[in-house]
Design a protein around this motif. Structure first.
Motif, PDB file in Angstrom:
ATOM      1  N   ASP A 183       0.810  -1.116  -0.209  1.00 47.39           N
ATOM      2  CA  ASP A 183      -0.084   0.038   0.049  1.00 47.39           C
ATOM      3  C   ASP A 183       0.859   1.324   0.122  1.00 47.39           C
ATOM      4  O   ASP A 183       1.303   1.360  -1.124  1.00 47.39           O
ATOM      5  CB  ASP A 183      -0.938  -0.050   1.388  1.00 47.39           C
ATOM      6  CG  ASP A 183      -1.973   0.844   1.441  1.00 47.39           C
ATOM      7  OD1 ASP A 183      -2.123   1.545   0.166  1.00 47.39           O
ATOM      8  OD2 ASP A 183      -2.452   1.267   2.440  1.00 47.39           O
ATOM      9  N   SER A 184       1.215   1.812   1.080  1.00 49.96           N
ATOM     10  CA  SER A 184       1.937   3.063   1.012  1.00 49.96           C
ATOM     11  C   SER A 184       3.532   2.661   1.002  1.00 49.96           C
ATOM     12  O   SER A 184       4.383   3.292   0.495  1.00 49.96           O
ATOM     13  CB  SER A 184       1.968   3.647   2.535  1.00 49.96           C
ATOM     14  OG  SER A 184       2.535   2.936   3.662  1.00 49.96           O
ATOM     15  N   GLY A 185       3.700   1.332   1.349  1.00 50.74           N
ATOM     16  CA  GLY A 185       5.054   0.721   0.898  1.00 50.74           C
ATOM     17  C   GLY A 185       5.930   0.933   2.387  1.00 50.74           C
ATOM     18  O   GLY A 185       7.056   0.296   2.351  1.00 50.74           O
ATOM     19  N   CYS A 186       5.423   1.504   3.354  1.00 48.17           N
ATOM     20  CA  CYS A 186       6.122   1.427   4.479  1.00 48.17           C
ATOM     21  C   CYS A 186       6.483   0.092   5.336  1.00 48.17           C
ATOM     22  O   CYS A 186       7.617   0.071   5.818  1.00 48.17           O
ATOM     23  CB  CYS A 186       5.214   2.265   5.898  1.00 48.17           C
ATOM     24  SG  CYS A 186       5.028   4.204   5.053  1.00 48.17           S
ATOM     25  N   THR A 187       5.592  -0.638   5.486  1.00 48.05           N
ATOM     26  CA  THR A 187       5.836  -1.955   5.886  1.00 48.05           C
ATOM     27  C   THR A 187       6.702  -2.723   5.175  1.00 48.05           C
ATOM     28  O   THR A 187       7.773  -3.145   5.886  1.00 48.05           O
ATOM     29  CB  THR A 187       4.481  -2.694   5.859  1.00 48.05           C
ATOM     30  OG1 THR A 187       3.391  -2.041   6.592  1.00 48.05           O
ATOM     31  CG2 THR A 187       4.643  -4.038   6.653  1.00 48.05           C
ATOM     32  N   LEU A 188       6.810  -3.004   3.890  1.00 44.74           N
ATOM     33  CA  LEU A 188       7.495  -3.940   3.182  1.00 44.74           C
ATOM     34  C   LEU A 188       8.935  -3.043   3.127  1.00 44.74           C
ATOM     35  O   LEU A 188       9.943  -3.802   3.227  1.00 44.74           O
ATOM     36  CB  LEU A 188       6.905  -4.091   1.751  1.00 44.74           C
ATOM     37  CG  LEU A 188       7.479  -5.045   1.020  1.00 44.74           C
ATOM     38  CD1 LEU A 188       6.994  -6.423   1.710  1.00 44.74           C
ATOM     39  CD2 LEU A 188       6.897  -5.212  -0.569  1.00 44.74           C
ATOM     40  N   PHE A 230     -10.639  -0.510  -0.414  1.00 38.96           N
ATOM     41  CA  PHE A 230     -10.263  -1.398   0.764  1.00 38.96           C
ATOM     42  C   PHE A 230     -10.698  -2.878   0.606  1.00 38.96           C
ATOM     43  O   PHE A 230     -11.965  -3.012   0.406  1.00 38.96           O
ATOM     44  CB  PHE A 230     -10.662  -0.770   2.164  1.00 38.96           C
ATOM     45  CG  PHE A 230     -10.310  -1.466   3.447  1.00 38.96           C
ATOM     46  CD1 PHE A 230      -8.702  -1.040   3.687  1.00 38.96           C
ATOM     47  CD2 PHE A 230     -10.739  -2.474   3.972  1.00 38.96           C
ATOM     48  CE1 PHE A 230      -8.050  -1.652   4.741  1.00 38.96           C
ATOM     49  CE2 PHE A 230     -10.276  -3.187   5.146  1.00 38.96           C
ATOM     50  CZ  PHE A 230      -8.844  -2.711   5.594  1.00 38.96           C
ATOM     51  N   VAL A 231      -9.890  -3.793   0.517  1.00 39.19           N
ATOM     52  CA  VAL A 231     -10.195  -5.281   0.369  1.00 39.19           C
ATOM     53  C   VAL A 231     -10.060  -6.049   1.495  1.00 39.19           C
ATOM     54  O   VAL A 231      -9.168  -5.906   2.468  1.00 39.19           O
ATOM     55  CB  VAL A 231      -9.698  -5.590  -0.981  1.00 39.19           C
ATOM     56  CG1 VAL A 231      -9.620  -4.906  -2.074  1.00 39.19           C
ATOM     57  CG2 VAL A 231      -7.997  -5.840  -0.661  1.00 39.19           C
ATOM     58  N   VAL A 232     -10.844  -7.168   1.594  1.00 38.82           N
ATOM     59  CA  VAL A 232     -10.647  -8.317   2.590  1.00 38.82           C
ATOM     60  C   VAL A 232     -10.546  -9.522   1.922  1.00 38.82           C
ATOM     61  O   VAL A 232     -11.087  -9.827   0.586  1.00 38.82           O
ATOM     62  CB  VAL A 232     -11.643  -8.265   3.444  1.00 38.82           C
ATOM     63  CG1 VAL A 232     -11.874  -6.942   4.287  1.00 38.82           C
ATOM     64  CG2 VAL A 232     -13.204  -8.396   2.879  1.00 38.82           C
ATOM     65  N   LEU A 284      -6.489 -10.898   4.279  1.00 40.99           N
ATOM     66  CA  LEU A 284      -6.497  -9.613   4.507  1.00 40.99           C
ATOM     67  C   LEU A 284      -7.973  -9.474   5.229  1.00 40.99           C
ATOM     68  O   LEU A 284      -8.963 -10.156   5.085  1.00 40.99           O
ATOM     69  CB  LEU A 284      -6.746  -8.816   3.113  1.00 40.99           C
ATOM     70  CG  LEU A 284      -5.531  -8.653   2.255  1.00 40.99           C
ATOM     71  CD1 LEU A 284      -5.889  -8.991   0.910  1.00 40.99           C
ATOM     72  CD2 LEU A 284      -5.092  -7.276   2.389  1.00 40.99           C
ATOM     73  N   ASP A 285      -7.686  -8.611   6.119  1.00 38.87           N
ATOM     74  CA  ASP A 285      -8.703  -8.313   7.190  1.00 38.87           C
ATOM     75  C   ASP A 285      -9.541  -6.881   7.256  1.00 38.87           C
ATOM     76  O   ASP A 285      -8.929  -5.982   6.780  1.00 38.87           O
ATOM     77  CB  ASP A 285      -8.308  -8.598   8.492  1.00 38.87           C
ATOM     78  CG  ASP A 285      -7.335  -7.400   9.033  1.00 38.87           C
ATOM     79  OD1 ASP A 285      -6.342  -7.244   8.391  1.00 38.87           O
ATOM     80  OD2 ASP A 285      -7.450  -6.804  10.280  1.00 38.87           O
ATOM     81  N   TYR A 286     -10.592  -6.878   7.943  1.00 41.15           N
ATOM     82  CA  TYR A 286     -11.346  -5.707   8.385  1.00 41.15           C
ATOM     83  C   TYR A 286     -11.366  -5.992   9.852  1.00 41.15           C
ATOM     84  O   TYR A 286     -12.226  -6.788  10.290  1.00 41.15           O
ATOM     85  CB  TYR A 286     -12.453  -5.319   7.780  1.00 41.15           C
ATOM     86  CG  TYR A 286     -13.224  -4.159   8.284  1.00 41.15           C
ATOM     87  CD1 TYR A 286     -12.311  -2.882   8.482  1.00 41.15           C
ATOM     88  CD2 TYR A 286     -14.465  -3.851   8.763  1.00 41.15           C
ATOM     89  CE1 TYR A 286     -12.732  -1.731   9.223  1.00 41.15           C
ATOM     90  CE2 TYR A 286     -14.962  -2.724   9.111  1.00 41.15           C
ATOM     91  CZ  TYR A 286     -14.136  -1.703   9.406  1.00 41.15           C
ATOM     92  OH  TYR A 286     -14.650  -0.300  10.092  1.00 41.15           O
TER      93      TYR A 286
HETATM   94  P1  5GP Z   1       1.799   0.068   3.935  1.00 38.59           P
HETATM   95  O1  5GP Z   1       2.712  -0.129   5.046  1.00 38.59           O
HETATM   96  O2  5GP Z   1       2.154  -0.426   2.561  1.00 38.59           O
HETATM   97  O3  5GP Z   1       0.878   1.267   3.905  1.00 38.59           O
HETATM   98  O4  5GP Z   1       0.343  -1.296   4.228  1.00 38.59           O
HETATM   99  C1  5GP Z   1       0.683  -2.671   4.173  1.00 38.59           C
HETATM  100  C2  5GP Z   1      -0.311  -3.127   4.934  1.00 38.59           C
HETATM  101  O5  5GP Z   1      -1.492  -2.235   5.224  1.00 38.59           O
HETATM  102  C3  5GP Z   1      -0.541  -4.570   4.582  1.00 38.59           C
HETATM  103  O6  5GP Z   1       0.072  -5.417   5.377  1.00 38.59           O
HETATM  104  C4  5GP Z   1      -1.815  -4.694   5.213  1.00 38.59           C
HETATM  105  O7  5GP Z   1      -2.164  -5.282   6.499  1.00 38.59           O
HETATM  106  C5  5GP Z   1      -2.475  -3.290   5.209  1.00 38.59           C
HETATM  107  N1  5GP Z   1      -3.312  -2.757   3.955  1.00 38.59           N
HETATM  108  C6  5GP Z   1      -3.237  -1.802   3.261  1.00 38.59           C
HETATM  109  N2  5GP Z   1      -4.270  -1.802   2.447  1.00 38.59           N
HETATM  110  C7  5GP Z   1      -5.317  -2.649   2.696  1.00 38.59           C
HETATM  111  C8  5GP Z   1      -6.513  -3.000   2.356  1.00 38.59           C
HETATM  112  O8  5GP Z   1      -7.116  -2.554   1.339  1.00 38.59           O
HETATM  113  N3  5GP Z   1      -7.189  -4.067   2.922  1.00 38.59           N
HETATM  114  C9  5GP Z   1      -6.720  -4.632   4.066  1.00 38.59           C
HETATM  115  N4  5GP Z   1      -7.209  -5.317   4.817  1.00 38.59           N
HETATM  116  N5  5GP Z   1      -5.384  -4.082   4.566  1.00 38.59           N
HETATM  117  C10 5GP Z   1      -4.838  -3.262   3.959  1.00 38.59           C
END
Ligand code: 5GP
Ligand code: MG
Length: 183
Positions: free
Chosen positions: A106-111, A155-157, A161-163
């Motif tokens: 998503d933002s790329g921060c985690t990876l 936003f996907v699940v 992937l969770d909500y």
């Molecule tokens: P980033 O650090 O790239 O912003 O976020 C990655 C993390 O955000 C993913 O591991 C995931 O947990 C969460 N995330 C980002 N977009 C979504 C989405 O559309 N649905 C869900 N369930 N989680 C998301």
């Protein structure tokens, strides 16, 4: 949890299965098999990682498997930008060829946090593999080495992937729509 609906299926179980098969080929065809460590980012990657590694045996790939629990999200649906380690890896990563697996970029921060961390710990190489790529939301410059599908900014699940830690068990990936209204 806000009122919400799980409505449109974006990727069916069959589409995911097909794509995972080709990702396994991609990974097997390009990774260093010798000292391979697959690291899943919990909790979102658990199903994806399991599906990937079950295809490895036929390519004679026998990686070590590890997990790290990272948090950048609360229970909301927007990335917070800061990443914390909630539970760390166990394996010695010195000289390892790591493939980090996550559900969605998503933002790329985690990876990028995970990639830097494993390189700092002495990994020889770190590649990245995500099921979904939400390119529109990138704030950190990072491109996954292996990507399942690009996805719009929704936003996907499902498929891990969770909500609010629900819906991870869905075999497909679906869009969540928020609000009371019935479309
Ligand atoms: P980033 O650090 O790239 O912003 O976020 C990655 C993390 O955000 C993913 O591991 C995931 O947990 C969460 N995330 C980002 N977009 C979504 C989405 O559309 N649905 C869900 N369930 N989680 C998301
Ligand atoms: Mg996650």
């Amino acid at each position: 949890m806000r009122p919400h609906h799980i409505r449109d299926i974006l990727f069916t179980r069959e589409q995911i299965e097909q794509r995972v098969k080709t990702l396994i080929e991609e990974i097997a065809g390009s990774c260093e098999a010798e000292n391979l460590v697959m690291i899943g980012i919990l909790r979102g990657s658990f199903i994806f990682l399991a599906d990937l590694v079950r295809g490895f045996e036929q390519h004679d790939l026998h990686p070590r498997i590890d997990f790290i629990t990272l948090a950048s999200y609360g229970s909301g649906t927007e990335s917070s930008g800061s990443v914390r380690i909630l539970h760390d890896t166990n394996e010695n990563l010195a000289g390892a060829d790591v493939v980090v697996v996550d559900d969605i970029l998503d933002s790329g921060c985690t990876l990028s946090f995970a990639k830097d961390l494993f390189l700092k710990r002495g990994a020889r190489s770190v590649r990245t593999c995500v099921m979904l790529d939400k390119q529109a939301k990138r704030t950190v410059e990072i491109k996954a080495d292996y990507t399942g599908f690009p996805v719009e900014d929704v936003f996907v699940v499902g498929y891990g992937l969770d909500y609010d830690n629900r819906y991870r068990e869905l075999p497909h990936i679906a869009e969540v729509t928020f609000g009371e209204q019935d479309r």
